[in-house]
Design a protein around this motif. Structure first.
Motif, PDB file in Angstrom:
ATOM      1  N   THR A  78       0.919  -1.355  -0.157  1.00 19.13           N
ATOM      2  CA  THR A  78      -0.300  -0.016  -0.001  1.00 19.13           C
ATOM      3  C   THR A  78       0.833   1.320   0.230  1.00 19.13           C
ATOM      4  OG1 THR A  78      -1.815  -1.272   1.179  1.00 19.13           O
ATOM      5  CG2 THR A  78      -1.760   1.171   1.375  1.00 19.13           C
ATOM      6  N   THR A 114      -2.729  -5.793   0.939  1.00 20.02           N
ATOM      7  CA  THR A 114      -2.874  -4.499   1.271  1.00 20.02           C
ATOM      8  C   THR A 114      -3.868  -4.226   2.234  1.00 20.02           C
ATOM      9  OG1 THR A 114      -4.789  -4.393  -0.434  1.00 20.02           O
ATOM     10  CG2 THR A 114      -2.639  -4.183  -1.252  1.00 20.02           C
ATOM     11  N   GLU A 162      -2.135  -1.152  -3.767  1.00 20.97           N
ATOM     12  CA  GLU A 162      -3.163  -0.057  -3.182  1.00 20.97           C
ATOM     13  C   GLU A 162      -2.486   1.115  -3.308  1.00 20.97           C
ATOM     14  OE1 GLU A 162      -6.526   0.251  -0.004  1.00 20.97           O
ATOM     15  OE2 GLU A 162      -4.887  -0.808   0.595  1.00 20.97           O
TER      16      GLU A 162
END
Length: 550
Positions: free
Chosen positions: A235, A455, A257
């Motif tokens: 992420t 994520t 992400e």
């Protein structure tokens, strides 16, 4: 809430590692010899203090305008300089003779008036300026009513908020919409420990550009797969300035992400986010960055689901109210003390289930998932929320760093398998790439096949539908599509006028350069900038300079 001279900063030992207290280069290196572990005031500097740990000496300085109070062990507003007698004084709440520093002039800070205001109602509370009273209902309501900077917001806590969220109530908090537990350590859905996947979240805050793109890409090699044979992902809490939007787009289209860290993350002072920013500020900051990511990195608005406060400087209820109202699914800003058991994510519909040492913790219920950062413990025994904030100077080799990371992993794995969040600072990654790469390789090749790199959104999906390890091969939210074709684009490098002065280099996969550097009130960069007045001009008169297609 009698606010007189109460500090609005949490325990200083925690602030040190959140960046709100600065380290000093000049100090008495032998100060802590023979001292018990704890905090001690600097006898010659009102704003300074020593942290002693196993006879090692660490010196720090309070934020500008604050003084260290050895009795309360915090940085606080003081009109006079009061500290301990220095070495051999008690670090905690024992009587010592206060003394003023002979070397530091006593320059008065903003102080109480001679006669503090008398609140006329028992329901009124006094602001920190001492001369203003406000109705109790205005405390913690996201509006800064106190005149000295809004201490009714950033100084609020559960005890002061008349509408504070309540402790976890299982009968009104049921999956998939809600999850909570009284201590935060309980496993969602009652899944047996041996069947819980150990989830690891790789979080990358800050700008994404050519300086770190290749390193990060090489962490996510195509051969590195989770046990369900899907690629591992991370992420990115991307910041706007100095980011290359073509790189952001590449990572997004590779399955990673993309999350937010506000638009002007590094332009405002750290204290601004906690003590000044309003609900409107947070809304504009988050939504502007979301729109810019959509326009220049082609990330759908609905897929920018979460965010993190800049440098973990929480914005109290103003931040979380804005996140809720703008439809964010999760936040990743709150830290858990290293002395606690690892804590699982929880819904902020109820009160935070662990001690929250940061300034600006939320006090009211919000329809937002919190993915907390369980603080790591560095080699000196201190808690640290990000890898770059850990003091591991004694770890000299990649092997030593790897073993330290595995120790952090095992703390979670052998306890309750709460997700391990690793916040990876750019500078730390530059210096420790080999160790982190080997850490990832070690875990994905574990014979138990029970560790997944996911994520934040994938984590929330699992919590909403807790699924045992043996069934994860068919867990639809973690399923992967067939490998997509490699992403290519004609990225443009542009020199763009910036509304705050000068120019900024901007790079994105767009057919033409914007007229100016995208910013608040200029999401698509369509406006030009008056360089003298430093404001936008609505009529586009001169196209921006295109440097090179690539």
């Amino acid at each position: 809430m009698t606010v007189d001279w109460v500090s609005y900063y949490p325990v200083v030992a925690i602030l040190i590692f959140l960046g709100e207290v600065t380290a000093s280069a000049t100090f008495d290196a032998a100060f802590c010899a023979g001292q018990r572990n704890g905090l001690y005031a600097d006898p010659i500097d009102c704003a300074g203090f020593y942290s002693c740990f196993n006879s090692k000496t660490y010196h720090f300085t309070c934020p500008p305008g604050l003084r260290f109070d050895y009795k309360t062990q915090v940085c606080t507003w003081k009109a006079v300089c009061i500290n301990s007698a220095g070495a051999n004084s008690s670090p905690l709440n024992e009587t010592a003779v206060p003394q003023a520093s002979a070397d530091i002039p006593l320059v008065p800070l903003p102080s109480l008036p001679r006669e503090a205001a008398q609140c006329t109602s028992v329901e009124d509370v006094r602001c920190a300026d001492g001369s203003t009273c406000i109705p109790r209902q205005k405390v913690c309501d996201t509006v800064r009513d106190c005149p000295e900077g809004g201490t009714d917001e950033y100084g609020c806590d559960l005890r002061e908020d008349p509408y504070a969220s309540q402790p976890c109530k299982k009968d009104t908090c049921a999956l998939p919409a809600c999850f909570c537990s009284n201590d935060g350590a309980q496993i969602p859905g009652g899944v047996a420990l041996a069947s819980v996947p150990q989830m690891v979240l790789l979080a990358f805050p800050g700008a994404l550009n050519s300086q770190n793109h290749d390193l990060i890409r090489n962490l996510f090699l195509p051969t590195r797969l989770n046990p369900n044979q899907c690629p591992i992902h991370g992420t990115f809490f991307v910041s706007h300035e100095y980011s290359d939007y073509s790189h952001i787009e590449k990572f997004y289209k590779s399955g990673h992400e993309i999350a937010l860290s506000t638009l002007s993350r590094d332009r405002e002072t750290p204290y601004w986010w906690t003590t000044v920013s309003s609900y409107k500020d947070w809304g504009i900051e988050l939504q502007s960055q979301r729109e810019i990511l959509h326009h220049f990195a082609h990330v759908p608005l609905t897929e920018t689901r979460g965010g993190q406060a800049p440098n973990l400087h929480l914005g109290s209820n103003t931040q979380f109210a804005a996140m809720q109202d703008f439809g964010f699914e999760w936040d990743g800003s709150i830290t858990v003390p290293s002395t606690s058991r690892p804590v699982w994510p929880y819904k902020l519909a109820f009160s935070v289930p662990h001690t929250c040492h940061q300034s600006g913790c939320p006090t009211r219920p919000y329809n937002v998932w919190e993915v907390p950062i369980n603080q790591l413990i560095d080699s000196q025994g201190f808690g640290c929320p990000s890898l770059g904030s850990c003091h591991n100077d004694d770890l000299k080799t990649a092997e030593e760093v790897l073993q330290w990371l595995l120790k952090k992993f095992n703390r979670h794995y052998t306890d309750n398998r709460a997700p391990l969040v690793l916040v990876i600072d750019p500078n730390w990654l530059q210096e420790n790439f080999d160790a982190l790469s080997r850490f990832i390789e070690t875990l994905i090749t574990k014979p138990e096949q029970d560790t997944y790199f996911v994520t934040y959104h994938q984590l929330v999906q699992w919590i909403q539908s807790p699924t045992p390890i043996e069934l994860l091969a068919d867990f639809v939210p973690w399923a992967c599509d067939e490998e997509a074709a490699g992403f290519t684009c004609e990225a443009l490098d542009c020199d763009l006028a910036f509304v705050h002065g000068g120019t900024r280099r901007f790079r994105a996969c767009v057919p033409a350069c914007p007229a100016s550097f995208p910013w608040k009130d200029n999401i698509k960069g369509e406006k030009t900038v008056d360089p003298v007045l430093k404001r936008y001009v609505n009529t586009v008169t001169t196209p921006a300079t295109t440097i090179s297609p690539q």
